[in-house]
Design a protein around this motif. Structure first.
Motif, PDB file in Angstrom:
ATOM      1  N   ARG A   9       0.760  -1.273   0.093  1.00  0.00           N
ATOM      2  CA  ARG A   9      -0.164   0.045   0.174  1.00  0.00           C
ATOM      3  C   ARG A   9       0.919   1.395   0.071  1.00  0.00           C
ATOM      4  O   ARG A   9       1.994   1.189   0.740  1.00  0.00           O
ATOM      5  CB  ARG A   9      -0.583   0.083   1.195  1.00  0.00           C
ATOM      6  CG  ARG A   9      -2.072  -1.115   1.295  1.00  0.00           C
ATOM      7  CD  ARG A   9      -1.911  -1.772   2.687  1.00  0.00           C
ATOM      8  NE  ARG A   9      -2.761  -2.980   2.667  1.00  0.00           N
ATOM      9  CZ  ARG A   9      -3.862  -3.258   3.006  1.00  0.00           C
ATOM     10  NH1 ARG A   9      -4.549  -2.183   3.554  1.00  0.00           N
ATOM     11  NH2 ARG A   9      -4.457  -4.164   3.055  1.00  0.00           N
ATOM     12  N   ILE A  44      -8.997  -2.927   3.277  1.00  0.00           N
ATOM     13  CA  ILE A  44      -8.725  -1.592   3.249  1.00  0.00           C
ATOM     14  C   ILE A  44      -9.673  -0.800   3.813  1.00  0.00           C
ATOM     15  O   ILE A  44     -11.003  -1.110   4.014  1.00  0.00           O
ATOM     16  CB  ILE A  44      -8.190  -0.902   2.001  1.00  0.00           C
ATOM     17  CG1 ILE A  44      -9.545  -1.066   0.866  1.00  0.00           C
ATOM     18  CG2 ILE A  44      -7.185  -1.621   1.378  1.00  0.00           C
ATOM     19  CD1 ILE A  44      -9.446  -0.436  -0.411  1.00  0.00           C
ATOM     20  N   THR A  89      -2.554   0.301  -4.216  1.00  0.00           N
ATOM     21  CA  THR A  89      -2.380  -1.007  -3.620  1.00  0.00           C
ATOM     22  C   THR A  89      -1.982  -2.117  -4.722  1.00  0.00           C
ATOM     23  O   THR A  89      -2.490  -2.041  -5.640  1.00  0.00           O
ATOM     24  CB  THR A  89      -3.793  -1.402  -3.031  1.00  0.00           C
ATOM     25  OG1 THR A  89      -4.052  -0.453  -2.096  1.00  0.00           O
ATOM     26  CG2 THR A  89      -3.809  -2.636  -2.262  1.00  0.00           C
TER      27      THR A  89
END
Ligand SMILES: Cc1ncc(COP(=O)(O)O)c(C=O)c1O
Length: 337
Positions: free
Chosen positions: A19, A38, A144
């Motif tokens: 990330r 997330i 990501t």
């Protein structure tokens, strides 16, 4: 222990994902997380207005045991073009590359072994995350990268599929977002895809949205036809520039096959000796039948249910390079040490 022969194309948990956050006008450091979730604001523009882009590429375990990522730089560049097209913050190539390479490295045991036909599918994505309700570009972003092992696309051999032309659906608008890899294009294709699947077709072959005269692309893959030792693929402003197609064009030229990238009218479909769809998922899906569900026209190829000779040759060359069996003379692979 993974069952490498029954993987299919789904989501399997792995060790970790990367990330990187964009905040206060700059990208932060790449972090790795073991969570598959997330946490973002419910007011993020990615969720409401589709301000997001993604990529798809693969890593392979080679004959020599080495790990190869196929055309990583091209995917990084394409994500920059997608970002420009819908006003996302661009992910610098160095961040894209490091996040992909490091995520593959940290999930090495999830790369299907050489000989299984599987690969590690890599999914980078970029989403606008700032809490806002207005329709305007996000101020904050999350980039990501996750990976998931995928099985052989053709577990029972390289077999042709049937596709349908359905004029009552458009994938994208003539001057819209068709050249970008953004989620909205895929949501817009779901109804047409389901319509085709209900009628026994593997994919929709879209014609251009303006005139319904030219061949655009095949759901999540580019289209190509072969005739007179020539590889012909549509040039259109509303299709995604496929990295597989680009690779096949270069390989074809190298093998002495002529390459033409130009508008292809639907009527020309009747003249091809071979047809196929190409993309990261299958490399090549040979096409046996194209049915136009609106005018009843049928175009047939590979009537013996075998892929044609040029499609087969190109498929073998490309997969051979990806698995370290054939010299990578175009320098397409990133070897992960
Ligand atoms: C709409 C569309 N066209 C073509 C492709 C093939 O592109 P690539 O060869 O880069 O995977 C994809 C998938 O990636 C796609 O989603």
């Amino acid at each position: 222990m993974m069952d490498w022969t029954n993987l299919g194309f789904g989501f399997h948990e792995t060790n970790c994902n990367a990330r990187c956050y964009y905040k206060d006008g700059k990208w932060g450091k790449i972090e790795f997380s073991t969570s598959n979730e997330i946490c973002i604001s419910m007011a993020a523009p990615a969720l409401h207005y589709g301000q997001q882009a993604f990529e798809g590429l693969k890593a392979f375990r080679g004959q020599d045991g080495k790990i190869r990522i196929f055309r990583l730089e091209e995917n990084a560049k394409r994500m920059i073009r997608s970002a420009e097209g819908i006003m996302l913050q661009k992910v610098p190539t160095e961040i894209f590359t490091e996040a992909v390479v490091e995520t593959v490295k940290r999930n090495e045991e999830f790369i299907p072994p050489y000989g299984t036909g599987g690969a590690l599918y890599i999914r980078p994505f970029l989403i606008g995350t700032s809490p806002q309700v207005g329709v305007k570009p996000s101020q904050e972003y999350l980039f990501t990268v996750f990976v998931t092992p995928v099985g052989a696309y053709f577990p029972s051999g390289f077999k042709p599929t049937q596709v349908a032309i359905i004029n009552s659906f458009d994938r994208v608008a003539p001057q819209g977002t068709g050249q970008l890899k953004v989620g909205g294009n895929y949501a817009a294709g779901l109804v047409a895809g389901a319509f085709a699947a209900e009628r026994g077709y593997a994919m929709v072959l879209y014609l251009d949205s303006k005139e319904k005269k030219y061949v655009d692309e095949c759901g999540p893959a580019n289209f190509f036809g072969v005739k007179n030792n020539t590889y012909i693929t549509p040039k259109s402003d509303s299709i995604l520039p496929s990295i597989t197609n680009d690779s096949l064009m270069k390989l074809a030229e190298d093998l002495g096959i002529k390459v033409e990238r130009r508008p292809v009218e639907e009527t020309e479909l009747a003249t091809f000796e071979e047809a196929g769809a190409c993309g990261t998922a299958a490399v090549i899906s040979p096409i046996s039948v194209i049915d136009n569900l609106d005018n009843g026209k049928r175009y047939e190829y590979s009537t013996d249910n075998e892929a044609g000779p040029i499609s087969t040759k190109l498929y073998q060359q490309l997969t051979g390079i990806q698995r370290g069996e054939i010299e990578d003379k175009f320098d397409w692979n990133t070897i992960v040490e």
